[in-house]
Motif scaffolding. Sequence first.
Motif, PDB file in Angstrom:
ATOM      1  N   CYS A 136      56.110  43.317  48.549  1.00 29.67           N
ATOM      2  CA  CYS A 136      54.703  42.944  48.548  1.00 29.67           C
ATOM      3  C   CYS A 136      54.239  42.923  47.073  1.00 29.67           C
ATOM      4  N   CYS A 137      54.927  44.028  46.317  1.00 26.95           N
ATOM      5  CA  CYS A 137      54.478  44.078  44.680  1.00 26.95           C
ATOM      6  C   CYS A 137      54.705  43.102  44.051  1.00 26.95           C
ATOM      7  N   THR A 138      55.660  42.127  44.156  1.00 29.43           N
ATOM      8  CA  THR A 138      55.924  40.924  43.824  1.00 29.43           C
ATOM      9  C   THR A 138      55.333  39.746  44.195  1.00 29.43           C
ATOM     10  N   VAL A 139      54.101  39.812  45.156  1.00 36.85           N
ATOM     11  CA  VAL A 139      53.590  38.702  45.562  1.00 36.85           C
ATOM     12  C   VAL A 139      52.303  38.756  44.798  1.00 36.85           C
ATOM     13  N   PHE A 140      51.702  37.822  44.432  1.00 34.23           N
ATOM     14  CA  PHE A 140      50.528  37.578  43.201  1.00 34.23           C
ATOM     15  C   PHE A 140      50.670  38.769  42.394  1.00 34.23           C
ATOM     16  N   VAL A 141      51.573  38.618  41.434  1.00 33.36           N
ATOM     17  CA  VAL A 141      51.735  39.186  40.262  1.00 33.36           C
ATOM     18  C   VAL A 141      50.915  38.685  39.025  1.00 33.36           C
ATOM     19  N   PRO A 142      50.040  39.300  38.265  1.00 36.87           N
ATOM     20  CA  PRO A 142      49.119  38.719  37.387  1.00 36.87           C
ATOM     21  C   PRO A 142      50.216  38.308  36.318  1.00 36.87           C
ATOM     22  N   LYS A 143      49.703  37.432  35.290  1.00 37.02           N
ATOM     23  CA  LYS A 143      50.521  36.883  34.061  1.00 37.02           C
ATOM     24  C   LYS A 143      50.351  38.022  33.085  1.00 37.02           C
ATOM     25  N   HIS A 144      49.219  38.377  33.052  1.00 35.77           N
ATOM     26  CA  HIS A 144      48.989  39.600  31.739  1.00 35.77           C
ATOM     27  C   HIS A 144      48.287  40.887  32.570  1.00 35.77           C
ATOM     28  N   PRO A 145      49.107  41.429  33.370  1.00 33.16           N
ATOM     29  CA  PRO A 145      48.675  42.691  33.738  1.00 33.16           C
ATOM     30  C   PRO A 145      48.120  43.722  32.699  1.00 33.16           C
ATOM     31  N   VAL A 146      46.933  44.434  32.919  1.00 32.17           N
ATOM     32  CA  VAL A 146      46.550  45.628  31.726  1.00 32.17           C
ATOM     33  C   VAL A 146      47.813  46.661  31.796  1.00 32.17           C
ATOM     34  N   THR A 147      47.990  46.950  30.665  1.00 37.87           N
ATOM     35  CA  THR A 147      48.933  47.918  30.487  1.00 37.87           C
ATOM     36  C   THR A 147      48.523  49.310  30.229  1.00 37.87           C
ATOM     37  N   LYS A 148      47.060  49.285  29.677  1.00 40.29           N
ATOM     38  CA  LYS A 148      46.199  50.412  29.380  1.00 40.29           C
ATOM     39  C   LYS A 148      45.038  50.391  30.083  1.00 40.29           C
ATOM     40  N   PRO A 149      45.030  50.332  31.361  1.00 39.78           N
ATOM     41  CA  PRO A 149      43.821  50.370  32.221  1.00 39.78           C
ATOM     42  C   PRO A 149      42.903  51.295  31.973  1.00 39.78           C
ATOM     43  N   VAL A 150      41.372  51.134  31.715  1.00 40.40           N
ATOM     44  CA  VAL A 150      40.498  52.184  31.340  1.00 40.40           C
ATOM     45  C   VAL A 150      40.057  52.738  32.893  1.00 40.40           C
ATOM     46  N   LEU A 151      40.112  54.033  32.957  1.00 40.00           N
ATOM     47  CA  LEU A 151      39.846  54.441  34.193  1.00 40.00           C
ATOM     48  C   LEU A 151      38.380  53.818  34.909  1.00 40.00           C
ATOM     49  N   GLU A 152      37.190  54.261  33.786  1.00 40.90           N
ATOM     50  CA  GLU A 152      36.113  53.535  34.335  1.00 40.90           C
ATOM     51  C   GLU A 152      35.821  52.328  34.679  1.00 40.90           C
ATOM     52  N   ASP A 153      36.601  51.262  33.921  1.00 38.15           N
ATOM     53  CA  ASP A 153      36.479  49.829  34.530  1.00 38.15           C
ATOM     54  C   ASP A 153      37.385  49.462  35.835  1.00 38.15           C
ATOM     55  N   ILE A 154      38.399  50.462  35.953  1.00 35.85           N
ATOM     56  CA  ILE A 154      39.164  50.167  37.365  1.00 35.85           C
ATOM     57  C   ILE A 154      38.478  50.520  38.433  1.00 35.85           C
ATOM     58  N   ARG A 155      37.588  51.765  38.217  1.00 36.99           N
ATOM     59  CA  ARG A 155      36.921  52.476  39.278  1.00 36.99           C
ATOM     60  C   ARG A 155      35.822  51.451  39.591  1.00 36.99           C
ATOM     61  N   ALA A 156      35.277  51.067  38.734  1.00 37.80           N
ATOM     62  CA  ALA A 156      34.167  49.908  38.838  1.00 37.80           C
ATOM     63  C   ALA A 156      34.496  48.783  39.627  1.00 37.80           C
ATOM     64  N   SER A 157      35.480  48.145  39.145  1.00 40.50           N
ATOM     65  CA  SER A 157      36.182  47.119  40.002  1.00 40.50           C
ATOM     66  C   SER A 157      36.463  47.355  41.155  1.00 40.50           C
ATOM     67  N   GLU A 158      36.755  48.409  41.927  1.00 41.39           N
ATOM     68  CA  GLU A 158      37.288  48.913  43.017  1.00 41.39           C
ATOM     69  C   GLU A 158      35.872  49.089  43.703  1.00 41.39           C
ATOM     70  N   ALA A 159      34.984  49.848  43.293  1.00 42.92           N
ATOM     71  CA  ALA A 159      33.703  49.777  43.842  1.00 42.92           C
ATOM     72  C   ALA A 159      32.942  48.732  44.232  1.00 42.92           C
ATOM     73  N   ALA A 160      33.225  47.694  43.391  1.00 45.76           N
ATOM     74  CA  ALA A 160      32.393  46.443  43.520  1.00 45.76           C
ATOM     75  C   ALA A 160      32.891  45.442  45.109  1.00 45.76           C
ATOM     76  N   VAL A 161      33.768  46.076  45.517  1.00 40.81           N
ATOM     77  CA  VAL A 161      34.382  45.482  46.592  1.00 40.81           C
ATOM     78  C   VAL A 161      34.564  46.435  47.608  1.00 40.81           C
ATOM     79  N   ASP A 162      34.213  46.111  48.996  1.00 45.85           N
ATOM     80  CA  ASP A 162      34.130  46.910  49.948  1.00 45.85           C
ATOM     81  C   ASP A 162      35.563  46.977  51.025  1.00 45.85           C
ATOM     82  N   PHE A 163      36.155  47.773  50.377  1.00 49.21           N
ATOM     83  CA  PHE A 163      37.514  47.868  50.956  1.00 49.21           C
ATOM     84  C   PHE A 163      37.603  48.692  52.311  1.00 49.21           C
TER      85      PHE A 163
END
Length: 392
Positions: free
Chosen positions: A346-373
């Motif tokens: 499943c990791c190979t499905v929908f692989v982004p062309k340019h994945p972040v290699t140095k994700p910033v924690l606050e940004d990722i937390r914000a993206s996650e919080a913006a969606v009701d998972f």
Amino acid sequence: MEKIILVRYTEIHLKGLNRPFFEKKLISNMKGALRGIPSKIAHEQGRIYVHSIPEDSFDTAVDRLTRVFGIHSLSPAYVVDKDWDNVINTCAELMQQEIERRGGGPASFKVFARRSDKHYFMNSDAINHEMGYQMLIRFPELHVDIRKPEISLCIEIRDSAYIYCSEIPCANGMPVGSAGKATLLISGGIDSPVAGYMMAKRGLTLSAVHFYSYPYTSERARDKVIDLARLLSRYALPIRLYLVPFTDIQMKIYDDCPEKETTVLMRRLMMKIAERIADGEGSRALITGESLGQVASQTLESLCVTDDAVSMPVFRPLIGFDKDEIMDLSRKIGTYETSILPYEDCCTVFVPKHPVTKPVLEDIRASEAAVDFAPLIEKAIADTEIMVVGER
Ligand code: ATP
Ligand code: MG
């Protein structure tokens, strides 16, 4: 004359007062490994003996025991009454077999005697000399080499005489179940089964969680994971495997989150679900097959962001391994051939062309919080299929 398996264990000796606990676990795991093979296990003075094994199951029993963590080595041995003539005859028979097994011709040997029964009429030096002489007069093709013998004839005088020529190295480690329980995130790849092997080797009981994205991943991909868990269970004992449907969550990430963050968000959600499952079954840690820098989601920054999703410790036993080293281990434990079967993960499905290699924690937390998972997580857990996978 009976043929038995003489089992040696080492590291357990270090455990002081806990020793009986480790020995009990080891013996119980040995019994599990020998399931279906009639046999008896006896334990005395730092040794374990497996006896009463039917001749046609003997090799299978040896093979299975080589994978039981906590066993350092074992020797198929003959046990006979320690009457000296008996001992000589048995040694001669074993030597004959050993010479034949080597294809005949000249061979060097040495006798290694040990006498635990201090009342025996000869001491170990005397046994070495006398038995060496007895072998030389019987087998003209033999000569003694005390430095690098090709055949080591071992004689232990205890309650009976134990006689053997070979010492088979085994899995080492600690008995599975002696160190608690942890949950492995298992993919169909090369790394995660090896990671599970390494932690089971330190005494952890494993459960395993696999995420699949049907119909983007096939039935065969799922079966491959079940096969891998089964191969792993030859070392790790039967494994409770949780198969989690992950398609809806992946679609949601794909639709609603920034493309370059999809992989790291997916990994956080996997960890959260795995932690819930682990919690529910008394596991105290998660295990992954990640190795530093191997892919974009395994940079130090990505690993920190993944770790942040859970509060349980995450064990990554392969963190400092090169891919070659991981592949070698995977061949050694017998999972490699299955891991390389070309089914999608499943990791190979929908692989982004340019994945972040140095994700910033606050940004990722914000993206996650913006969606009701939350409802999707609940649904995935509710629809999880559970099976116990195990063979020896
Ligand atoms: P592997 O060879 O184990 O698949 P990998 O090098 O392909 O590892 P990733 O795909 O980034 O690496 O996965 C890293 C780790 O995340 C895996 O070792 C495994 O522990 C976990 N993982 C990946 N995919 C899944 C999955 N579908 N289900 C459960 N765990 C997974
Ligand atoms: Mg993978």
